[in-house]
Write an enzyme that holds these catalytic residues in place. Structure first.
Site, PDB file in Angstrom:
ATOM      1  N   GLU A 134      -6.615   5.181  -0.700  1.00  0.00           N
ATOM      2  CA  GLU A 134      -5.979   4.721  -1.871  1.00  0.00           C
ATOM      3  C   GLU A 134      -4.358   4.853  -1.608  1.00  0.00           C
ATOM      4  OE1 GLU A 134      -7.226   3.233  -4.211  1.00  0.00           O
ATOM      5  OE2 GLU A 134      -9.216   3.962  -4.116  1.00  0.00           O
ATOM      6  N   HIS A 135      -3.476   3.773  -1.956  1.00  0.00           N
ATOM      7  CA  HIS A 135      -2.087   3.880  -1.939  1.00  0.00           C
ATOM      8  C   HIS A 135      -1.513   3.781  -0.287  1.00  0.00           C
ATOM      9  CE1 HIS A 135      -1.294   4.040  -6.098  1.00  0.00           C
ATOM     10  NE2 HIS A 135      -2.209   5.200  -6.350  1.00  0.00           N
ATOM     11  N   ASP A 171      -2.426   0.620   1.405  1.00  0.00           N
ATOM     12  CA  ASP A 171      -2.444  -0.617   1.904  1.00  0.00           C
ATOM     13  C   ASP A 171      -1.045  -1.335   1.790  1.00  0.00           C
ATOM     14  OD1 ASP A 171      -2.185  -0.497  -0.892  1.00  0.00           O
ATOM     15  OD2 ASP A 171      -3.791  -1.770  -1.427  1.00  0.00           O
ATOM     16  N   GLY A 201      -8.795  -1.558 -17.056  1.00  0.00           N
ATOM     17  CA  GLY A 201      -8.058  -0.248 -16.843  1.00  0.00           C
ATOM     18  C   GLY A 201      -9.111   0.903 -16.159  1.00  0.00           C
ATOM     19  N   GLY A 218      -9.521   1.271 -13.005  1.00  0.00           N
ATOM     20  CA  GLY A 218      -9.255   1.384 -11.500  1.00  0.00           C
ATOM     21  C   GLY A 218     -10.252   0.696 -10.422  1.00  0.00           C
ATOM     22  N   ASP A 247      -5.518  -5.486  -3.530  1.00  0.00           N
ATOM     23  CA  ASP A 247      -6.955  -5.060  -3.824  1.00  0.00           C
ATOM     24  C   ASP A 247      -7.635  -6.600  -3.661  1.00  0.00           C
ATOM     25  OD1 ASP A 247      -6.575  -2.594  -4.705  1.00  0.00           O
ATOM     26  OD2 ASP A 247      -6.404  -2.811  -6.630  1.00  0.00           O
ATOM     27  N   SER A 301      -6.463   3.113 -17.441  1.00  0.00           N
ATOM     28  CA  SER A 301      -5.258   3.175 -16.590  1.00  0.00           C
ATOM     29  C   SER A 301      -4.858   1.785 -16.120  1.00  0.00           C
ATOM     30  CB  SER A 301      -5.431   3.821 -15.062  1.00  0.00           C
ATOM     31  OG  SER A 301      -4.399   3.659 -14.446  1.00  0.00           O
ATOM     32  N   LYS A 304      -1.967  -0.641 -14.469  1.00  0.00           N
ATOM     33  CA  LYS A 304      -0.738  -0.909 -13.644  1.00  0.00           C
ATOM     34  C   LYS A 304       0.494  -1.745 -14.550  1.00  0.00           C
ATOM     35  CE  LYS A 304      -2.990  -2.179 -10.071  1.00  0.00           C
ATOM     36  NZ  LYS A 304      -3.074  -2.694  -8.717  1.00  0.00           N
TER      37      LYS A 304
END
Length: 549
Positions: free
Chosen positions: A59-60, A62, A180, A182, A235, A278, A280
């Site tokens: 996660e986070h 890329d 939302g 994920g 993604d 969630s 973005k």
């Protein structure tokens, strides 16, 4: 698996369903969509474009250009589409009769019919975000904006200059990826819409090799398209290039590559929605996009402290910092860069190298830098800094200032997460590859436990160092471990959405039952309502198109 492969186009439903997995009744969904399309539009669809959601490890990292290990899930976005005949003599002042017009409907009754059309960009127009066309895409949470974003990318790529007019189209959208959550519902929507407009306009299918869009090209186009709704995401690569029964090792540097990594036998993934939504697009400036800024600025600051040369306006990433430190070969020449074992060694060294981001004489390990301090760390003027790092953020720097610790940006903690998470991805992949190579001689149970440990460590890093978890996700991952999961972590951007847990194959039903009884927001849910928020899945195939006779 290659980014150079063509997008799969099926003409036989049996072959299509066989590629999607077995836990969902795919035939019923696809047939219902086609029937409803004919009811609403008075004709059969020409195509159905499919794009799956995604889950798993990495996660986070890329957008720091480190490789990730996603898997496409069986839940997906489907878009049925067909060209709409418009008489050449029809009045074009009616939107649905204009060239390239779109009538878009959604099977969800809460979403209303949308009618829109692109307009040729007037000569002399100085808007920088469009080329040959104008299409209004507000940066707000509306399903049709993701459809428009996919369409705009196709217009920009294929219908500028003297190109032919785009075909008017009717669309019907449905999805089983919770919004939302994920699980990359937005990326799946953008990929599916991009693919639908490509199919309608004859850009996929039975075409000469040089004319057929490749998977890597679709990924890059979809990534650019999602930026138009206000978020930066990679993604789309998982949604497009995944294969069944495997996680997919995707690299972005020095080039986009994808290779399948088989999961050990006995591994089942269970996705559970925290029921905290969630999104973005709505929280970008306080969450996702802010972390992108912290990560990119942190990379430049780290490079300068390690005496790595950085161009005046170069937006260097944490992955490129590692490459420059070791004078990596083959970069920029189509090569693969450093071998994976060498990269793992460098990542271990970076665990201490990131200490250089801590301010001297400070006892604060988080290193919260003010905007002014970040500018100094970057070595840029204030004007250059804002142009390089803030121009893609909606509005100005003042809108971002104060979101993290009121006035601070946590560069050290973000760097610590990125490098440790990048190493976990490679460790996870190596465990899977070693298990596949060992075959019957391998100890799958021991490997699954090690994979679970890596997932738990990832959750801790996401919560403590990247601060993208939340109370609900922390609670749900702990309950999952208590219920027998080998490991559990958030999936997606975080700040809500889903967890993914690695669960023993024979204990999935008992696991889901225990979570439903212990996670307070699930109280009273059963049947379809429960299966919407917690479900098992296996890695599925990536995006594809079905062509009707």
């Amino acid at each position: 698996m290659s980014a150079q492969e063509a997008i799969p186009v099926y003409t036989n439903l049996k072959d299509l369903y066989a590629s999607l997995g077995t836990s969902l009744n795919h035939a019923e969904r696809w047939n219902n969509l086609a029937t409803e399309f004919e009811t609403r539009f008075g004709k059969k669809p020409t195509y159905i474009a499919r794009a799956p959601g995604r889950t798993f490890v990495g996660e986070h990292i890329d957008y720091a250009l480190f490789g990730v290990l996603p898997a496409a899930i069986e839940r997906d976005i489907l878009i049925a589409c067909a060209p709409r005949e418009v008489s050449p003599t029809s009045p074009t002042d009616e939107t649905h009769r204009a060239p390239g017009s779109v009538i878009a409907e959604n099977l969800q009754p809460k979403y209303t019919r949308q009618v829109f059309a692109p307009a040729p960009k007037p000569k002399g127009d100085d808007e920088v975000h469009v080329k040959g066309w104008h299409l209004d895409i507000p940066q707000e949470l509306r399903w049709e904006n993701y459809v428009k974003a996919g369409y705009y990318g196709v217009l920009e790529e294929y219908f500028t200059g003297a190109a032919a007019q785009p075909i008017p189209v009717d669309l019907l959208v449905t999805g089983s990826v919770p919004a939302g959550s994920g699980l990359s519902s937005s990326a799946a929507m953008v990929v599916a819409s991009t693919l639908a407009f490509l199919a309608i306009n004859g850009k996929v299918g039975d075409l000469p090799r040089t004319e057929n869009i490749e998977k890597g090209e679709l990924v890059k186009m979809s990534m650019e398209n999602e930026k138009r709704v206000g978020t930066v995401s990679m993604d789309q690569a998982a949604s497009v290039m995944s294969v069944p029964s495997s996680v997919l090792y995707i690299t972005f540097y020095p080039s986009l590559t994808a290779s399948p990594t088989p999961l050990p036998a006995g591994a089942v993934l269970v996705c559970a929605h925290s029921l905290k939504v969630s999104d973005k697009a709505l929280t970008a400036k306080r969450g996702y996009n802010l972390r992108v800024v912290e990560t990119l600025v942190g990379a430049r600051a780290l490079a300068r402290t390690l005496n790595v040369p950085v161009g005046a306006r170069e937006k260097i990433t944490f992955r490129e910092v590692v490459g420059k430190l070791v004078d990596e070969a083959d970069v920029g020449k189509g090569g693969a860069g450093m071998p994976v074992p060498a990269l793992m060694d460098e990542l271990r060294r970076m665990e201490t190298a990131v200490d250089a981001l801590k301010p001297p004489n400070s006892t604060d390990p988080e290193f919260g830098a003010t905007m002014e301090e970040m500018i100094l760390l970057s070595g840029l003027s204030a004007e250059e800094f804002h142009e390089v790092y803030m121009s893609w953020v909606e509005g100005c720097a003042d809108e971002v200032r104060g979101v993290v610790d009121a006035t601070h940006f946590k560069l050290y903690k973000r760097a610590k997460h990125v490098y440790s998470e990048a190493l976990r991805v490679l460790q996870f992949r190596q465990l899977c590859l070693d298990t596949a190579a060992a075959g019957d001689a391998g100890d799958n149970l021991a490997v699954l436990k090690q994979l679970g440990t890596l997932m738990n460590e990832s959750q801790t890093s996401c919560a403590d160092d990247f601060e993208c978890s939340c109370e609900e996700l922390d609670q749900l991952t702990q309950l999952a471990r208590d219920a027998g999961a080998y490991g559990s972590r958030l999936t997606g951007a975080g700040w809500g959405g889903c967890t993914v847990s690695l669960v023993p194959e024979g204990e999935v039903d008992a696991f889901i039952k225990k979570i439903s009884e212990t996670y307070p927001p699930y109280k009273g849910l059963e049947g379809d309502a429960l299966s919407e928020v917690i479900f098992a899945t296996r890695p599925s195939t990536g995006a594809c198109v079905y062509k009707f006779d």
